[in-house]
Design a protein around this motif. Sequence first.
Motif, PDB file in Angstrom:
ATOM      1  N   GLN A 183       0.825  -1.208   0.000  1.00  0.00           N
ATOM      2  CA  GLN A 183       0.000   0.000   0.000  1.00  0.00           C
ATOM      3  C   GLN A 183       0.859   1.258   0.000  1.00  0.00           C
ATOM      4  N   GLY A 184       0.548   2.179  -0.907  1.00  0.00           N
ATOM      5  CA  GLY A 184       1.275   3.434  -0.987  1.00  0.00           C
ATOM      6  C   GLY A 184       2.609   3.345  -1.698  1.00  0.00           C
ATOM      7  N   LYS A 185       2.909   2.194  -2.300  1.00  0.00           N
ATOM      8  CA  LYS A 185       4.180   2.018  -2.993  1.00  0.00           C
ATOM      9  C   LYS A 185       4.080   2.516  -4.432  1.00  0.00           C
ATOM     10  N   SER A 186       5.205   2.872  -4.989  1.00  0.00           N
ATOM     11  CA  SER A 186       5.260   3.369  -6.362  1.00  0.00           C
ATOM     12  C   SER A 186       4.738   2.315  -7.335  1.00  0.00           C
ATOM     13  N   GLY A 187       3.856   2.748  -8.244  1.00  0.00           N
ATOM     14  CA  GLY A 187       3.297   1.838  -9.230  1.00  0.00           C
ATOM     15  C   GLY A 187       2.107   1.047  -8.719  1.00  0.00           C
ATOM     16  N   LEU A 188       1.764   1.241  -7.439  1.00  0.00           N
ATOM     17  CA  LEU A 188       0.636   0.510  -6.853  1.00  0.00           C
ATOM     18  C   LEU A 188      -0.416   1.484  -6.325  1.00  0.00           C
ATOM     19  N   ASP A 189      -0.637   2.541  -7.097  1.00  0.00           N
ATOM     20  CA  ASP A 189      -1.611   3.545  -6.676  1.00  0.00           C
ATOM     21  C   ASP A 189      -3.019   2.963  -6.555  1.00  0.00           C
ATOM     22  N   TRP A 190      -3.284   1.893  -7.321  1.00  0.00           N
ATOM     23  CA  TRP A 190      -4.606   1.269  -7.282  1.00  0.00           C
ATOM     24  C   TRP A 190      -4.845   0.507  -5.981  1.00  0.00           C
ATOM     25  N   MET A 191      -3.766   0.251  -5.235  1.00  0.00           N
ATOM     26  CA  MET A 191      -3.895  -0.505  -3.995  1.00  0.00           C
ATOM     27  C   MET A 191      -4.325   0.436  -2.865  1.00  0.00           C
ATOM     28  N   THR A 192      -5.566   0.894  -2.967  1.00  0.00           N
ATOM     29  CA  THR A 192      -6.110   1.810  -1.970  1.00  0.00           C
ATOM     30  C   THR A 192      -6.509   1.052  -0.715  1.00  0.00           C
ATOM     31  N   ASN A 193      -6.873   1.796   0.307  1.00  0.00           N
ATOM     32  CA  ASN A 193      -7.298   1.175   1.553  1.00  0.00           C
ATOM     33  C   ASN A 193      -8.536   0.309   1.348  1.00  0.00           C
ATOM     34  N   GLU A 194      -9.425   0.756   0.455  1.00  0.00           N
ATOM     35  CA  GLU A 194     -10.644   0.006   0.215  1.00  0.00           C
ATOM     36  C   GLU A 194     -10.358  -1.304  -0.523  1.00  0.00           C
ATOM     37  N   VAL A 195      -9.410  -1.269  -1.474  1.00  0.00           N
ATOM     38  CA  VAL A 195      -9.013  -2.492  -2.181  1.00  0.00           C
ATOM     39  C   VAL A 195      -8.379  -3.471  -1.192  1.00  0.00           C
ATOM     40  N   VAL A 196      -7.537  -2.959  -0.314  1.00  0.00           N
ATOM     41  CA  VAL A 196      -6.913  -3.810   0.701  1.00  0.00           C
ATOM     42  C   VAL A 196      -7.978  -4.411   1.610  1.00  0.00           C
ATOM     43  N   ASN A 197      -8.982  -3.612   1.975  1.00  0.00           N
ATOM     44  CA  ASN A 197     -10.071  -4.132   2.807  1.00  0.00           C
ATOM     45  C   ASN A 197     -10.793  -5.286   2.114  1.00  0.00           C
ATOM     46  N   PHE A 198     -11.059  -5.126   0.820  1.00  0.00           N
ATOM     47  CA  PHE A 198     -11.732  -6.190   0.078  1.00  0.00           C
ATOM     48  C   PHE A 198     -10.879  -7.456   0.058  1.00  0.00           C
ATOM     49  N   ILE A 199      -9.589  -7.298  -0.237  1.00  0.00           N
ATOM     50  CA  ILE A 199      -8.681  -8.447  -0.238  1.00  0.00           C
ATOM     51  C   ILE A 199      -8.662  -9.104   1.138  1.00  0.00           C
ATOM     52  N   ASN A 200      -8.647  -8.270   2.160  1.00  0.00           N
ATOM     53  CA  ASN A 200      -8.641  -8.751   3.536  1.00  0.00           C
ATOM     54  C   ASN A 200      -9.851  -9.640   3.824  1.00  0.00           C
ATOM     55  N   THR A 201     -11.034  -9.183   3.395  1.00  0.00           N
ATOM     56  CA  THR A 201     -12.249  -9.964   3.656  1.00  0.00           C
ATOM     57  C   THR A 201     -12.281 -11.249   2.834  1.00  0.00           C
ATOM     58  N   VAL A 202     -11.725 -11.203   1.630  1.00  0.00           N
ATOM     59  CA  VAL A 202     -11.641 -12.420   0.815  1.00  0.00           C
ATOM     60  C   VAL A 202     -10.741 -13.451   1.498  1.00  0.00           C
ATOM     61  N   ILE A 203      -9.634 -12.985   2.052  1.00  0.00           N
ATOM     62  CA  ILE A 203      -8.727 -13.891   2.768  1.00  0.00           C
ATOM     63  C   ILE A 203      -9.448 -14.507   3.964  1.00  0.00           C
ATOM     64  N   GLY A 204     -10.161 -13.688   4.732  1.00  0.00           N
ATOM     65  CA  GLY A 204     -10.889 -14.199   5.890  1.00  0.00           C
ATOM     66  C   GLY A 204     -11.931 -15.230   5.501  1.00  0.00           C
ATOM     67  N   ALA A 205     -12.678 -14.937   4.424  1.00  0.00           N
ATOM     68  CA  ALA A 205     -13.693 -15.885   3.960  1.00  0.00           C
ATOM     69  C   ALA A 205     -13.053 -17.179   3.482  1.00  0.00           C
ATOM     70  N   GLY A 206     -11.957 -17.052   2.742  1.00  0.00           N
ATOM     71  CA  GLY A 206     -11.269 -18.234   2.224  1.00  0.00           C
ATOM     72  C   GLY A 206     -10.709 -19.108   3.333  1.00  0.00           C
ATOM     73  N   LEU A 207     -10.124 -18.476   4.354  1.00  0.00           N
ATOM     74  CA  LEU A 207      -9.597 -19.241   5.485  1.00  0.00           C
ATOM     75  C   LEU A 207     -10.718 -19.960   6.236  1.00  0.00           C
ATOM     76  N   ALA A 208     -11.870 -19.298   6.343  1.00  0.00           N
ATOM     77  CA  ALA A 208     -13.004 -19.918   7.033  1.00  0.00           C
ATOM     78  C   ALA A 208     -13.504 -21.125   6.258  1.00  0.00           C
ATOM     79  N   ILE A 209     -13.578 -21.002   4.935  1.00  0.00           N
ATOM     80  CA  ILE A 209     -14.005 -22.154   4.130  1.00  0.00           C
ATOM     81  C   ILE A 209     -13.016 -23.306   4.267  1.00  0.00           C
ATOM     82  N   GLY A 210     -11.728 -22.975   4.194  1.00  0.00           N
ATOM     83  CA  GLY A 210     -10.703 -24.008   4.362  1.00  0.00           C
ATOM     84  C   GLY A 210     -10.779 -24.680   5.718  1.00  0.00           C
ATOM     85  N   GLY A 211     -10.938 -23.861   6.774  1.00  0.00           N
ATOM     86  CA  GLY A 211     -11.049 -24.411   8.114  1.00  0.00           C
ATOM     87  C   GLY A 211     -12.308 -25.239   8.281  1.00  0.00           C
TER      88      GLY A 211
END
Length: 224
Positions: A191-219
């Motif tokens: 986040q905030g790195k050069s060339g990754l302007d699209w990686m906003t806080n909201e995009v990170v939040n979405f990725i975060n929730t996908v990871i949580g959902a995926g881990l729950a399905i796996g578990g």
Amino acid sequence: MLTTAGYYHAMALGTGLWATMGWRGWTLNVVYLFLGQAVTKVKFEEKTKLGIAEGRGGRRGPENVWGSALTCLICAIISSRGKTVFGVSPALFNLACVASIATKLSDTFASEIGKAYGKTTFLITTFERVEAGTEGAVSAEGTAAAMVGGLLISLYGYATGLISSWNGVGISTIAAFLATNAESLIGATMQGKSGLDWMTNEVVNFINTVIGAGLAIGGGKLLL
């Protein structure tokens, strides 16, 4: 709590959740909204003076609505079909929906309590001491709060029947906690790195929730 545009988008989200999960999915997100707003306001004036408070007075906009809850809505839509999809049952998609919201509240608790009460804040990748509010920063206080946030939503999911067992509560809570720490890694490295302007806080939040959902399905596949 929400901007004007945020209210309209929240209404669209709520309509989708009610249509797929009924009152249970709708209230799950309402509980998240109220708890998230409450913890955001903890020591809000002090955080504002330090320049680390949530913008717009803590009010959330459309980008926050969808970054936080889109994963839950997708899981709800799939679950409502009543069929196993890619080997995942509707019950596990319900668990994933709860875990995704638990992940977001876990992240909010970690961030807001960490900024308010964190005594020692360090970067998750290097353990270097950094200022509170730095992307990828963690603290003992925020980490403990992350577990509490994830547990609260998981318990509500159990109380409403979206999670069918105490094992499911544990899976959702742990998935949320692990995903929150993954979010800190993403924040510190991307986040905030050069060339990754699209990686906003909201995009990170979405990725975060996908990871949580995926881990729950796996578990859930392994333990339920």
